[in-house]
Design a protein around this motif. Structure first.
Motif, PDB file in Angstrom:
ATOM      1  N   THR A  65      38.389  39.131  42.260  1.00 39.29           N
ATOM      2  CA  THR A  65      38.620  40.131  43.310  1.00 39.29           C
ATOM      3  C   THR A  65      39.297  39.533  44.536  1.00 39.29           C
ATOM      4  OG1 THR A  65      36.405  39.728  44.213  1.00 39.29           O
ATOM      5  CG2 THR A  65      36.640  41.506  42.579  1.00 39.29           C
ATOM      6  N   MET A  66      39.244  38.204  44.662  1.00 42.20           N
ATOM      7  CA  MET A  66      39.881  37.505  45.774  1.00 42.20           C
ATOM      8  C   MET A  66      40.499  36.209  45.271  1.00 42.20           C
ATOM      9  SD  MET A  66      37.056  37.927  48.833  1.00 42.20           S
ATOM     10  CE  MET A  66      38.083  37.028  49.991  1.00 42.20           C
TER      11      MET A  66
ATOM     12  N   LYS B 293      42.965  39.455  49.071  1.00 40.83           N
ATOM     13  CA  LYS B 293      42.321  40.357  48.114  1.00 40.83           C
ATOM     14  C   LYS B 293      43.241  40.525  46.910  1.00 40.83           C
ATOM     15  CE  LYS B 293      40.446  45.054  47.656  1.00 40.83           C
ATOM     16  NZ  LYS B 293      39.175  44.595  47.047  1.00 40.83           N
TER      17      LYS B 293
ATOM     18  N   ALA C 114      44.143  42.999  43.927  1.00 36.97           N
ATOM     19  CA  ALA C 114      43.980  44.397  43.517  1.00 36.97           C
ATOM     20  C   ALA C 114      43.881  44.502  42.000  1.00 36.97           C
ATOM     21  CB  ALA C 114      45.151  45.227  44.025  1.00 36.97           C
TER      22      ALA C 114
ATOM     23  N   GLN D 217      48.897  45.933  45.127  1.00 37.30           N
ATOM     24  CA  GLN D 217      48.629  44.618  45.715  1.00 37.30           C
ATOM     25  C   GLN D 217      49.226  44.515  47.118  1.00 37.30           C
ATOM     26  OE1 GLN D 217      46.742  41.897  44.375  1.00 37.30           O
ATOM     27  NE2 GLN D 217      46.976  41.340  46.521  1.00 37.30           N
TER      28      GLN D 217
ATOM     29  N   LEU E 232      43.112  38.081  54.533  1.00 39.21           N
ATOM     30  CA  LEU E 232      41.834  38.567  55.041  1.00 39.21           C
ATOM     31  C   LEU E 232      41.200  37.598  56.027  1.00 39.21           C
ATOM     32  CD1 LEU E 232      40.291  39.909  51.703  1.00 39.21           C
ATOM     33  CD2 LEU E 232      41.587  41.189  53.429  1.00 39.21           C
TER      34      LEU E 232
ATOM     35  N   ASN F 184      30.708  32.882  44.957  1.00 43.82           N
ATOM     36  CA  ASN F 184      31.754  33.259  45.915  1.00 43.82           C
ATOM     37  C   ASN F 184      31.313  33.200  47.375  1.00 43.82           C
ATOM     38  OD1 ASN F 184      33.394  33.799  43.683  1.00 43.82           O
ATOM     39  ND2 ASN F 184      32.893  35.978  43.682  1.00 43.82           N
TER      40      ASN F 184
END
Length: 323
Positions: free
Chosen positions: A106-107, A126, A128, A134, A139, A158
């Motif tokens: 997810t990241m 991030k 997508a 995307q 972040l 994580n």
């Protein structure tokens, strides 16, 4: 144990790595090439063309559908592994080096080199589910290390990151706050590689100070040290045996003045617990820059300064030799 010699690069290799299932080997180098090979026979399955600088590291998603590459052309790119299409390009102002997906994909964590007025940094983006959605938005950014950040690993589901850098330090970062929460001076010179054990409890680092060290992934406490007569560029942990594989050799600038044996260009195997060297595999005629075990522990790959990749599958006596 006769290797497959893979000739897909014209300049030194930077990283070799296997996909999670072990079907494919991915290689990248200073010639901007990224190649995909079948791991069982060494046949080339495809290439990923687009970078304009040295490609330093790669990583793949859990399902091996997306490849991520970080390069000196200040971009990190996402690729469709099935057809080689570029899905997205993250554009930065600084050269990019280490890339790593988190658990769940997810990241991603991306390291950028010091450049002009910018310091080295780890940037979080991030990932997508749909590549058409995307975004290139960063972040969070984490800064602090002196010199380039060479490798990144996600740990603690994580919650934290572990990084290595040119100053010989291993650092732990809190992902939520972006702050460095631990710093250990593990080596006296550049750490060129860091790989994690299959169970995530320990990591191994390889350094130009002629040593490789196993560290506890929770405390960064030093557990074992493996010494060499020459710089160690890469080190890997077997997923099935208590074995350590290291690769290195005399500095590339001095290679022409010595023989291959004096340069220590062999892939060397050590027992992880007793630290005894029990085997070595020659073949490269320059320093080994990168090594990796297959996910099932039945073979390994090495990439050299001379631009060749050597893919080995272990003979039966490796599994019955008692090590």
């Amino acid at each position: 144990m006769r290797p497959y010699i893979l000739q897909g690069h014209t300049r030194p290799l930077n990283q070799v790595s296997f996909t999670r299932e072990g079907d494919f080997l991915i290689t990248c180098g200073k010639d901007s090439n990224v190649n995909l090979w079948w791991a069982d026979n060494g046949e080339r399955a495809g290439t990923f063309n687009g970078h304009n600088g040295a490609v330093w590291t790669t990583d793949t998603t859990y399902d091996t559908s997306v490849l991520m590459t970080g390069a000196g052309d200040s971009t990190v790119r996402l690729w469709d592994i099935t057809n080689g299409d570029e899905l997205f390009k993250f554009q930065f102002h600084e050269p990019c080096r280490a890339v790593k997906f988190n658990v769940g994909d997810t990241m991603a964590a991306i390291s950028t080199d010091p450049f002009m007025d910018s310091v080295s940094a780890i940037r979080l983006v991030k990932i997508a589910d749909d590549s058409s959605e995307q975004s290139g938005e960063v972040l969070a950014s984490m800064t602090g290390p002196r010199g380039r950040i060479t490798r990144i690993l996600w740990t603690d589901l994580n919650k934290t990151l572990i990084s290595t850098s040119e100053d010989g330090c291993v650092r732990r970062w809190d992902v939520e706050t972006g702050k460095m929460i631990q710093e250990e001076q593990v080596h006296k010179a550049t750490i060129g590689d860091m790989q994690m054990s299959v169970d995530g409890t320990h990591i191994i680092t390889a350094s130009a100070d002629q040593s490789a060290k196993i560290l506890d992934s929770q405390t960064l406490q030093e557990l074992k040290t493996f010494s060499s007569q020459v710089p160690i560029n890469s080190a890997a942990l077997s997923p099935t045996h208590d074995h350590v594989l290291i690769g290195g050799g005399q500095e590339a600038s001095k290679v022409t003045t010595t023989s291959d044996k004096a340069g220590h260009f062999e892939a060397r195997f050590f027992h992880k617990i007793y630290k005894d060297e029990f085997a070595n595999v020659s073949g490269h005629f320059g320093p080994i820059n990168t090594v990796a075990f297959t996910p099932d522990g039945t073979g390994f790959a090495s990439g050299g300064e001379e631009g060749y990749v050597r893919l080995h599958h272990f003979d039966a006596d490796y599994f019955t030799g008692g090590n």
